[in-house]
Design a protein around this motif. Sequence first.
Motif, PDB file in Angstrom:
ATOM      1  N   PRO A   3       0.817  -1.231   0.000  1.00 12.63           N
ATOM      2  CA  PRO A   3       0.000   0.000   0.000  1.00 12.63           C
ATOM      3  C   PRO A   3       0.840   1.266   0.000  1.00 12.63           C
ATOM      4  N   ILE A   4       1.986   1.191   0.618  1.00 12.77           N
ATOM      5  CA  ILE A   4       2.814   2.404   0.697  1.00 12.77           C
ATOM      6  C   ILE A   4       3.295   2.767  -0.674  1.00 12.77           C
ATOM      7  N   VAL A   5       3.714   1.781  -1.393  1.00  3.16           N
ATOM      8  CA  VAL A   5       4.184   2.032  -2.765  1.00  3.16           C
ATOM      9  C   VAL A   5       3.082   2.592  -3.612  1.00  3.16           C
ATOM     10  N   VAL A  11       0.739   9.594  -5.277  1.00  4.55           N
ATOM     11  CA  VAL A  11       1.130  10.995  -4.990  1.00  4.55           C
ATOM     12  C   VAL A  11       1.957  11.534  -6.127  1.00  4.55           C
ATOM     13  N   ILE A  12       2.862  10.701  -6.624  1.00  2.00           N
ATOM     14  CA  ILE A  12       3.716  11.165  -7.730  1.00  2.00           C
ATOM     15  C   ILE A  12       2.867  11.441  -8.950  1.00  2.00           C
ATOM     16  N   CYS A  13       1.907  10.525  -9.187  1.00  2.00           N
ATOM     17  CA  CYS A  13       1.022  10.761 -10.354  1.00  2.00           C
ATOM     18  C   CYS A  13       0.207  12.027 -10.182  1.00  2.00           C
ATOM     19  N   LEU A  14      -0.283  12.219  -8.972  1.00  2.00           N
ATOM     20  CA  LEU A  14      -1.082  13.434  -8.712  1.00  2.00           C
ATOM     21  C   LEU A  14      -0.245  14.677  -8.928  1.00  2.00           C
TER      22      LEU A  14
END
Length: 513
Positions: A3-5, A11-14
Motif C-alpha cells: 500500500p505504501i508504494v 502521490v507522484i502521479c497526482l
Amino acid sequence: MSPIVTVIIAVICLAAGCAGGFAVFRYILTGKYRDTMEKAEKAAEVIKEKKLLEVKEKFLNKKSELEKEVQQRTLKIQQGENRLKQREVALNQRQEEINRRRQDVDQQQQRVDNEKKLLQVKQQDLEKMQEQERTKLEELSGLSSEEAKKRLVESLKDQARLDAASYVNEIVDEAKLNANQQAKKIVIQTIQRVATETAIENSVSVFHIDSDEVKGRIIGREGRNIRALEAATGVEIVVDDTPEAIVISAFDPVRREVCRLALHQLVADGRIHPARIEEVVAKVKKQLDNEIIETGKRTAIDLGIHGLHPELIRIVGKMKYRSSYGQNLLQHARETANLCAVMASELGLNPKKAKRAGLLHDIGKVPDEETDLPHALYGGKIAEKYKEKPDICNAIAAHHDEVEMTTLLAPIVQVCDAISGARPGARREIVEAYIKRLNDLEAIAMSYPGVTKTYAIQAGRELRVIVGADKMDDAESEKLSSEIAEKIQNEMTYPGQVKITVIRETRSVAYAK
C-alpha cells in the motif's frame, strides 16, 4: 504491491498531473491575455487617433476664430489710425488758418498803430495851429480866451433870464386867468354830481322788544343773563323804564351789532341762559364775518371795481362798522370813490383807477392789529402787500402828505377826501377822540400777561378786564387792577375817573351722554 508504494505512486502521479494541468492552464491563460492585450492596445490606438483628430479639429476651429478676431481688430485699428490721420490733417489745417489770421491781425494792428501815430502828429499840429490862432485873436481883441468866454457866458445868461422871465410872466398870467375858474368849475361840478346823505354815527343802539316782560328774561336771575351777554360781547346793556326798548352802548359798532343780533335770536328762540348766550354770540360773530365779506363784495360791484384781493374786500366790508369823526367810514369811502372818478374824468385821467384809489384810501383805519403808523402809510403798506399797482399805493399813502406824491391820482384822492369830510354835518371831532380814548384803554389792559379780554364800557368810565383763572390768583388780580389804574392815570388824559374791574372766574364743563 504494498500500500505504501501504491500511495507514493499515486502521490507522484497526482503531482505530475497537477504540474501538467498548471502548465496547460498557464499556456492557455497566457495566450488569452496576449490576445486581450493586443485587442486593448488596438482599441486604445483607435481612441487615441480619434481624440487626436478631435483636438486637431478644435485647434483648427479656434485658430480660424482667432485669426478672424485678429483681422477684425486689425481692421478697427486701421480705421482708428485713419481717423486720427484725418483729424491730424484737419488740426494742421486749422493751425495754419489760425496762424494766417494771426498774421492778418498783427498786420492790421500794425496799420492801426501807424494810423494812431499819424493822428497824434496831426492832433499836435492842429493844437499848435489853434494856439497860434488863439494868440492872434487875443492880440487883436486885447482879451484873453478865459475873459472872452466869461463875457460870452454872462451875456447869454442875461439874455436867457430876460427871455425866461417874459415867458414865465405870460404863462403865469394866462394860467391865473384860466386855472382858478377851471379848478373851481371842476370841483363844483364834482360836488354837485355826487350827492350823499349826511351820516352821523352814534355810540348807542336801541333794541326794540314786543313787551316789557322780555326785559326780565334778558336780565335773568340776579342779573346773570345780562352779565353773561355783556361779558361775551363787550358792550353795556341799559335796561331802564323806556317802554319796549333796550339800549346797547359801546364805542365799537361791531360789538353793538353782534349784541343786537344775538338779542334778536335769543328773544325769538325763547331760551335765554348764560350757556345759550355764549353759543348764540359765537354764531352771530361768524355770521357777521360773512356779512362783512358780502358787504365788501357788494360795494366793489356797485362801484364797478374788479380784481380786488379777498383780504381787501374784507377790509372794505369792515368799514361799514367803523366811523371817522362821526362819519361812517364805508359811506365816506364810497363817496370819495365817486368824487375821484368824476374829477379824474374831468381832468382826462383814468376814472376806474381813481375810483379804486378813492375806495381804498382809508383802509388803514380798520387794521386787524395795532400799529404805530399813521393810517395813510399803513393803508399804503396793506395795498402794496395785496399787489395793488404802485400809483394806487402812492395815492393811498400820500393823501395826507406823509409821503411824496408821484402820480396825479394822489392829489385827486386828497382833494376828494377833503371834499367828502368837509361838507356840512359829515364829521364830528369829538367822536373820533372818544373812540381813540376807548381803544387806548383797552390796549393798555391787553398789554399785561394773563389778560384774555378787555371791554371799555359806560362811555369809558369803566374798564372790565377778564383774566384766566389758571394764570393768576386773587391777590395777583387785585395787584393787576392797581397797576392798570396807575398806568392809565400816568399815560392818558380823560374826564372824571375810570373804574377798573378785574374779573377772574373758573368754569367746569362736563357732558352727559
